[in-house]
Enzyme design. Structure first.
Site, PDB file in Angstrom:
ATOM      1  N   ASN A   9       0.862  -1.183   0.000  1.00 13.67           N
ATOM      2  CA  ASN A   9       0.000   0.000   0.000  1.00 13.67           C
ATOM      3  C   ASN A   9       0.899   1.234   0.000  1.00 13.67           C
ATOM      4  O   ASN A   9       1.526   1.536   1.012  1.00 13.67           O
ATOM      5  CB  ASN A   9      -0.883  -0.031   1.260  1.00 13.67           C
ATOM      6  CG  ASN A   9      -1.677   1.251   1.440  1.00 13.67           C
ATOM      7  OD1 ASN A   9      -1.807   2.050   0.516  1.00 13.67           O
ATOM      8  ND2 ASN A   9      -2.210   1.453   2.646  1.00 13.67           N
ATOM      9  N   TRP A  10       0.967   1.898  -1.145  1.00 17.29           N
ATOM     10  CA  TRP A  10       1.890   3.036  -1.277  1.00 17.29           C
ATOM     11  C   TRP A  10       1.320   4.314  -0.658  1.00 17.29           C
ATOM     12  O   TRP A  10       1.971   5.351  -0.670  1.00 17.29           O
ATOM     13  CB  TRP A  10       2.237   3.270  -2.754  1.00 17.29           C
ATOM     14  CG  TRP A  10       3.023   2.154  -3.383  1.00 17.29           C
ATOM     15  CD1 TRP A  10       3.381   0.958  -2.813  1.00 17.29           C
ATOM     16  CD2 TRP A  10       3.572   2.124  -4.707  1.00 17.29           C
ATOM     17  NE1 TRP A  10       4.100   0.190  -3.691  1.00 17.29           N
ATOM     18  CE2 TRP A  10       4.232   0.878  -4.874  1.00 17.29           C
ATOM     19  CE3 TRP A  10       3.562   3.013  -5.783  1.00 17.29           C
ATOM     20  CZ2 TRP A  10       4.883   0.522  -6.066  1.00 17.29           C
ATOM     21  CZ3 TRP A  10       4.203   2.653  -6.968  1.00 17.29           C
ATOM     22  CH2 TRP A  10       4.859   1.427  -7.092  1.00 17.29           C
ATOM     23  N   LYS A  11       0.095   4.248  -0.178  1.00 17.09           N
ATOM     24  CA  LYS A  11      -0.563   5.403   0.455  1.00 17.09           C
ATOM     25  C   LYS A  11      -0.426   6.639  -0.452  1.00 17.09           C
ATOM     26  O   LYS A  11      -0.425   6.508  -1.658  1.00 17.09           O
ATOM     27  CB  LYS A  11       0.008   5.650   1.849  1.00 17.09           C
ATOM     28  CG  LYS A  11       0.070   4.386   2.701  1.00 17.09           C
ATOM     29  CD  LYS A  11       0.211   4.679   4.147  1.00 17.09           C
ATOM     30  CE  LYS A  11       0.469   3.387   4.902  1.00 17.09           C
ATOM     31  NZ  LYS A  11       0.089   3.449   6.290  1.00 17.09           N
ATOM     32  N   HIS A  95      -9.598   0.781   4.730  1.00 16.52           N
ATOM     33  CA  HIS A  95      -8.337   0.971   5.461  1.00 16.52           C
ATOM     34  C   HIS A  95      -8.592   1.907   6.639  1.00 16.52           C
ATOM     35  O   HIS A  95      -9.393   2.840   6.537  1.00 16.52           O
ATOM     36  CB  HIS A  95      -7.283   1.556   4.506  1.00 16.52           C
ATOM     37  CG  HIS A  95      -5.905   1.539   5.090  1.00 16.52           C
ATOM     38  ND1 HIS A  95      -5.485   2.466   6.016  1.00 16.52           N
ATOM     39  CD2 HIS A  95      -4.849   0.693   4.896  1.00 16.52           C
ATOM     40  CE1 HIS A  95      -4.225   2.188   6.360  1.00 16.52           C
ATOM     41  NE2 HIS A  95      -3.829   1.120   5.685  1.00 16.52           N
ATOM     42  N   GLU A  97      -7.001   4.302   7.756  1.00 15.36           N
ATOM     43  CA  GLU A  97      -6.771   5.727   7.467  1.00 15.36           C
ATOM     44  C   GLU A  97      -7.971   6.331   6.752  1.00 15.36           C
ATOM     45  O   GLU A  97      -8.295   7.505   6.930  1.00 15.36           O
ATOM     46  CB  GLU A  97      -5.468   5.882   6.655  1.00 15.36           C
ATOM     47  CG  GLU A  97      -4.259   5.644   7.548  1.00 15.36           C
ATOM     48  CD  GLU A  97      -3.009   5.152   6.838  1.00 15.36           C
ATOM     49  OE1 GLU A  97      -2.953   5.213   5.599  1.00 15.36           O
ATOM     50  OE2 GLU A  97      -2.085   4.693   7.546  1.00 15.36           O
ATOM     51  N   GLU A 167      -5.626  -5.442  10.435  1.00 13.90           N
ATOM     52  CA  GLU A 167      -4.635  -4.393  10.652  1.00 13.90           C
ATOM     53  C   GLU A 167      -4.945  -3.672  11.961  1.00 13.90           C
ATOM     54  O   GLU A 167      -5.749  -2.728  11.971  1.00 13.90           O
ATOM     55  CB  GLU A 167      -4.681  -3.386   9.504  1.00 13.90           C
ATOM     56  CG  GLU A 167      -4.366  -3.964   8.146  1.00 13.90           C
ATOM     57  CD  GLU A 167      -3.728  -2.922   7.248  1.00 13.90           C
ATOM     58  OE1 GLU A 167      -2.604  -3.151   6.818  1.00 13.90           O
ATOM     59  OE2 GLU A 167      -4.342  -1.876   7.013  1.00 13.90           O
ATOM     60  N   GLY A 173       2.078   1.973  10.822  1.00 14.08           N
ATOM     61  CA  GLY A 173       2.988   3.109  10.708  1.00 14.08           C
ATOM     62  C   GLY A 173       3.643   3.502  12.013  1.00 14.08           C
ATOM     63  O   GLY A 173       4.232   4.581  12.130  1.00 14.08           O
ATOM     64  N   SER A 213       3.229  -2.451  10.381  1.00 14.90           N
ATOM     65  CA  SER A 213       4.686  -2.416  10.558  1.00 14.90           C
ATOM     66  C   SER A 213       5.376  -3.729  10.174  1.00 14.90           C
ATOM     67  O   SER A 213       6.300  -4.183  10.855  1.00 14.90           O
ATOM     68  CB  SER A 213       5.036  -2.008  11.994  1.00 14.90           C
ATOM     69  OG  SER A 213       4.529  -0.713  12.260  1.00 14.90           O
ATOM     70  N   GLY A 234       2.650  -1.243   4.363  1.00 15.75           N
ATOM     71  CA  GLY A 234       2.626   0.182   4.049  1.00 15.75           C
ATOM     72  C   GLY A 234       4.037   0.711   3.843  1.00 15.75           C
ATOM     73  O   GLY A 234       4.628   0.563   2.768  1.00 15.75           O
ATOM     74  N   GLY A 235       4.606   1.296   4.889  1.00 16.86           N
ATOM     75  CA  GLY A 235       5.917   1.969   4.802  1.00 16.86           C
ATOM     76  C   GLY A 235       6.987   1.154   4.092  1.00 16.86           C
ATOM     77  O   GLY A 235       7.708   1.676   3.229  1.00 16.86           O
TER      78      GLY A 235
HETATM   79  C1  PEP Z   1      -0.870  -0.133   5.871  1.00 15.61           C
HETATM   80  O1  PEP Z   1      -0.787   0.945   5.323  1.00 15.61           O
HETATM   81  O2  PEP Z   1      -1.819  -0.877   5.602  1.00 15.61           O
HETATM   82  C2  PEP Z   1       0.161  -0.525   6.829  1.00 15.61           C
HETATM   83  C3  PEP Z   1       0.047  -1.694   7.416  1.00 15.61           C
HETATM   84  O3  PEP Z   1       1.180   0.357   7.039  1.00 15.61           O
HETATM   85  P1  PEP Z   1       2.598   0.047   7.738  1.00 15.61           P
HETATM   86  O4  PEP Z   1       3.130  -1.219   7.144  1.00 15.61           O
HETATM   87  O5  PEP Z   1       3.445   1.236   7.443  1.00 15.61           O
HETATM   88  O6  PEP Z   1       2.340  -0.121   9.213  1.00 15.61           O
END
Ligand code: PEP
Length: 253
Positions: A9-11, A95, A97, A167, A173, A213, A234-235
């Site tokens: 997920n490049w957000k 998600h 967010e 999640e 994050g 994470s 994500g990150g």
């Molecule tokens: C996500 O954006 O779904 C996520 C899990 O982010 P991260 O891996 O940065 O915690």
């Protein structure tokens, strides 16, 4: 047998040039990699450019959100059919967010899931509790509510075109990962919920991803859990080396 699935997920990161560069980096390393299904989910503005890079590979394209109507006077919205048209096979829905910053309700998630499935786009439906909810011992209650409302009206056969991502919001994050046993406990619950609501084959076949994470260093332990089938990253999906290492380390042989 559930094939491992790793989705990035490049957000809201990467302009077109950067997105193409990242997609090329991933393609170089994973071109012949068949042991896991790999999905990348760039921002809407980069979908077509990224599709050009990955189109004849095993790497699949996903979107980060969608609107449930097919078309109409919905300024700023993008429909599932438009995403299919850009080459998408997956769509992240619900998600945390989106729930937090855009007020997305469980009912909206449900409409999005159905509209994605209608056009053959596979929803990656996200569920998960906040830190406060976990501390109040409400994890299962929250996840049950999100599953019940998010999947309302679906039939057992619809689960063949569905992925769930657990999640925990407190792990997204933050650098804090749920321990493999904390994650497994909820994944196991989700699978049993799917069995009760739909059927035994639905529960046996559905893929449940962990997100929060995930890094190359912790994916293996997570994947060793019986009910964790992959990750929503994500990150660590924003750099080709870390994403590629997550994909490779996710395969347990
Ligand atoms: C996500 O954006 O779904 C996520 C899990 O982010 P991260 O891996 O940065 O915690």
């Amino acid at each position: 047998m559930r094939a491992p699935l790793i989705a990035g997920n490049w957000k809201m990161y990467k302009i077109i040039n950067e997105a193409v560069q990242l997609a090329n980096g991933i393609k170089r390393e994973l071109l012949d990699f068949m042991k896991a299904e790999v999905v990348i989910c760039p921002p809407f503005t980069n979908l077509s450019a990224v599709y050009e890079v990955i189109m004849e590979t095993n790497i699949k394209l996903g979107a980060q959100d969608l609107f449930w109507e097919k078309e109409g006077a919905f300024t700023g919205a993008i429909s599932a059919i438009m995403l299919k048209d850009c080459g998408c096979e997956y769509g992240i829905i619900g998600h945390s967010e989106r729930r937090k910053y855009f007020g997305e309700s469980d009912e909206a998630v449900n409409k999005k899931v159905k509209s994605a499935q209608e056009v053959g786009l596979t929803p990656i439906m996200c569920v998960g509790e906040t830190q406060q909810e976990r501390q109040a011992d409400k994890t299962i209650e929250v996840v049950t509510r999100q599953l019940t409302a998010g999947l309302e009206g679906l039939e057992s056969e619809d689960t063949a075109n569905l992925v769930i991502a657990y999640e925990p919001v407190w792990a997204i994050g933050t650098g804090i990962t749920a321990s493999p046993s904390q994650a497994e406990e909820v994944h196991k619950f989700i699978r049993s919920w799917i069995e009760d609501k739909f059927s035994n084959p639905a529960a046996a076949n559905i893929r449940i991803l962990y997100g929060g994470s995930v890094k190359p260093e912790n994916i293996r332990e997570l994947m060793q859990q019986p009910d964790i089938d992959g990750a929503l990253v994500g990150g660590a999906s924003l750099k080709s080396s870390s994403f590629v290492n997550i994909v490779k380390n996710a395969v347990i042989e």
